[in-house]
Design a protein around this motif. Structure first.
Motif, PDB file in Angstrom:
ATOM      1  N   CYS A 103      33.285  -6.690  36.454  1.00 57.60           N
ATOM      2  CA  CYS A 103      33.721  -5.770  37.490  1.00 57.60           C
ATOM      3  C   CYS A 103      33.725  -4.130  37.264  1.00 57.60           C
ATOM      4  CB  CYS A 103      35.569  -5.998  37.262  1.00 57.60           C
ATOM      5  SG  CYS A 103      35.985  -7.380  38.164  1.00 57.60           S
ATOM      6  N   SER A 104      33.421  -3.728  36.075  1.00 56.10           N
ATOM      7  CA  SER A 104      33.182  -2.582  35.786  1.00 56.10           C
ATOM      8  C   SER A 104      31.792  -2.141  36.474  1.00 56.10           C
ATOM      9  CB  SER A 104      33.403  -2.118  34.422  1.00 56.10           C
ATOM     10  OG  SER A 104      31.968  -2.341  33.599  1.00 56.10           O
ATOM     11  N   ASN A 105      30.797  -2.793  36.110  1.00 57.66           N
ATOM     12  CA  ASN A 105      29.695  -2.597  36.655  1.00 57.66           C
ATOM     13  C   ASN A 105      29.624  -2.815  38.198  1.00 57.66           C
ATOM     14  OD1 ASN A 105      28.495  -2.370  34.193  1.00 57.66           O
ATOM     15  ND2 ASN A 105      27.797  -4.743  34.073  1.00 57.66           N
ATOM     16  N   LYS A 106      30.350  -3.726  38.710  1.00 58.15           N
ATOM     17  CA  LYS A 106      30.220  -3.879  40.199  1.00 58.15           C
ATOM     18  C   LYS A 106      31.042  -2.516  40.686  1.00 58.15           C
ATOM     19  CE  LYS A 106      30.028  -8.577  40.749  1.00 58.15           C
ATOM     20  NZ  LYS A 106      31.097  -9.838  41.065  1.00 58.15           N
ATOM     21  N   PHE A 107      31.954  -1.858  40.121  1.00 56.06           N
ATOM     22  CA  PHE A 107      32.653  -0.804  40.778  1.00 56.06           C
ATOM     23  C   PHE A 107      31.774   0.376  40.530  1.00 56.06           C
ATOM     24  CE2 PHE A 107      35.407   2.908  40.035  1.00 56.06           C
ATOM     25  CZ  PHE A 107      36.344   2.728  41.194  1.00 56.06           C
ATOM     26  N   LYS A 108      31.198   0.571  39.257  1.00 55.00           N
ATOM     27  CA  LYS A 108      30.038   1.731  39.182  1.00 55.00           C
ATOM     28  C   LYS A 108      29.115   1.548  40.108  1.00 55.00           C
ATOM     29  CE  LYS A 108      30.123   1.300  34.616  1.00 55.00           C
ATOM     30  NZ  LYS A 108      29.726   1.663  33.244  1.00 55.00           N
ATOM     31  N   ALA A 109      28.480   0.649  40.466  1.00 57.38           N
ATOM     32  CA  ALA A 109      27.597   0.197  41.560  1.00 57.38           C
ATOM     33  C   ALA A 109      28.132   0.756  42.926  1.00 57.38           C
ATOM     34  CB  ALA A 109      26.982  -1.056  41.570  1.00 57.38           C
TER      35      ALA A 109
END
Ligand code: ZN
Length: 85
Positions: free
Chosen positions: A77-83
Motif C-alpha cells: 500500500c505504501s508503494n502504491k500510494f507513493k507511485a
C-alpha cells in the motif's frame, strides 16, 4: 385575568427551569465520553491512506512522504500510494 397571567408565568418559568436543568448533565457527560472514546481510537489506530483501512499504530508501516508521516497496512500500500503521489 390575573390568574391566567400568573399561570402562564408559572408554566414558562417551569419550562425554562426544566430545559436548564434536564439536558445539561446528560449532554456534558455524553460529550466527555465521546471525546475520550475518540481520543482512545486516535491514539491506537491509524488510517491507511491508500486502502483506507484502520490499523493499530504499532503494526502499521510508517512512511515519511513530502515531510508528513503516513501510515499504511502493508509495504504494498505504501508503494502504491507513493507511485500515485
Ligand atoms: Zn492498505
Amino acid at each position: 385575568m390575573r390568574a391566567i397571567f400568573y399561570l402562564i408565568l408559572i408554566i414558562s418559568a417551569y419550562l425554562i427551569i426544566k430545559s436548564l436543568l434536564e439536558p445539561r448533565p446528560r449532554n456534558s457527560a455524553d460529550k466527555i465520553r465521546s471525546r475520550t472514546r475518540a481520543a482512545d481510537i486516535g491514539s491506537d489506530m491509524v488510517q491507511d491512506l491508500y486502502c483506507n483501512t484502520f490499523i493499530p499504530k504499532e503494526s502499521a508501516i510508517k512512511e515519511v512522504i513530502s515531510g508528513k508521516v503516513h501510515f499504511f497496512c502493508s509495504k504494498e500500500c505504501s508503494n502504491k500510494f507513493k507511485a500515485k503521489v
